[in-house]
Design an enzyme around this catalytic site. Structure first.
Site, short mmCIF file in Angstrom:
data_model
loop_
_atom_site.label_atom_id
_atom_site.label_comp_id
_atom_site.label_asym_id
_atom_site.label_seq_id
_atom_site.Cartn_x
_atom_site.Cartn_y
_atom_site.Cartn_z
N LYS A 84 0.86 -1.19 0.00
CA LYS A 84 0.00 0.00 0.00
C LYS A 84 0.89 1.24 0.00
O LYS A 84 1.83 1.35 0.82
CB LYS A 84 -0.89 -0.04 1.24
CG LYS A 84 -2.15 0.78 1.14
CD LYS A 84 -3.03 0.50 2.37
CE LYS A 84 -4.34 1.22 2.29
NZ LYS A 84 -5.10 1.10 3.56
O1 G3P Z 1 -7.86 1.79 5.03
C1 G3P Z 1 -8.07 3.15 4.94
C2 G3P Z 1 -9.45 3.67 5.16
O2 G3P Z 1 -10.43 2.71 4.96
C3 G3P Z 1 -9.59 4.49 6.40
O3 G3P Z 1 -10.89 4.63 6.87
O4 G3P Z 1 -12.52 5.25 8.62
O5 G3P Z 1 -10.11 5.88 8.89
O6 G3P Z 1 -11.53 7.04 7.21
P1 G3P Z 1 -11.28 5.76 7.96
#
Ligand code: G3P
Length: 219
Positions: A84
């Site tokens: 990633k």
């Molecule tokens: O994996 C990255 C992403 O899904 C992060 O999500 O909830 O931290 O905005 P969030």
């Protein structure tokens, strides 16, 4: 459509993997911090639970550092781990080099269709637009998914659109309607997608009646 879990919690991953439909897992530095565990150790364990792509994120900010970390992660971790990389100019260059080496990548922190297209041009296996974080700013994150899917429809692009920063089941259902290839979500959203009060109520009724069939000796 692929369903991924967005977590580094191995208990949650084991729970959902047992359902038989888990296609992959995404992690990021914040999720690793939340797990409280060693980065490589926890990613290796996740990769042993789910045989789909497991995203492990590089933390270098420069291209050479990202490439070095990506190659080291590929060398040290199971085959299904993919790299990633943040959507920066340096990340784009690292994505191009790693993709040319045949290494699968997931370009993350995407907030525009132009970023998604440029990551695809660099050879990314997945691009990760963040829906919830756009919603948090008072805009509609789903519009970004629609825009990216329209862009994909105009060209012959192999890169998969991985909808990320999903906060609730409606996000997933909207992604399905728009044709996003993959959605990564917290375990809570996974459970919500499978749950319906009428299923629970219906099953309760069937089991109550079956107990009477058994009691009558007719089972
Ligand atoms: O994996 C990255 C992403 O899904 C992060 O999500 O909830 O931290 O905005 P969030």
């Amino acid at each position: 459509m692929e369903f991924f879990l967005d977590t580094a919690d191995v208990d949650e991953i084991r729970e959902i993997a047992a359902w038989g439909i888990l296609d992959g897992v995404t992690t990021n530095p914040s999720l690793i911090k939340k797990s409280g565990r060693d980065f490589k150790e926890v990613v290796a364990e996740i990769a042993s639970i789910c045989d789909g792509p497991i995203s492990a994120e590089v933390t270098a900010m420069d291209t050479a550092g990202m490439i070095e970390q990506g190659l080291a992660l590929k060398a040290e971790l199971p085959e299904n781990v993919i790299i990633k990389i943040p959507c920066t100019p340096e990340g784009l260059a690292a994505t191009k080099v790693l993709s040319d080496e045949g290494i699968k990548t997931n370009v993350t922190l995407i907030f525009s269709a132009s970023q998604a297209l440029m990551a695809a041009k660099a050879g990314a296996t997945y691009v990760s637009p963040f829906i919830g974080r756009i919603d948090d700013t008072g805009h509609d994150g789903m519009e970004l998914i629609a825009e990216i899917m329209n862009t994909w429809a105009n060209y012959d692009i192999d890169t998969k659109v991985l909808a990320a920063s999903i906060r609730h089941p409606t996000h997933v259902l909207q992604c399905i309607q728009l044709g996003a290839h993959t959605a990564t979500m917290p375990a809570k959203t996974f459970r919500q997608l499978m749950s319906h009060p009428l299923t629970d109520k219906g099953l309760e009724g069937f089991m109550r009646d079956w107990a009477e069939v058994e009691a009558a000796g007719n089972a």
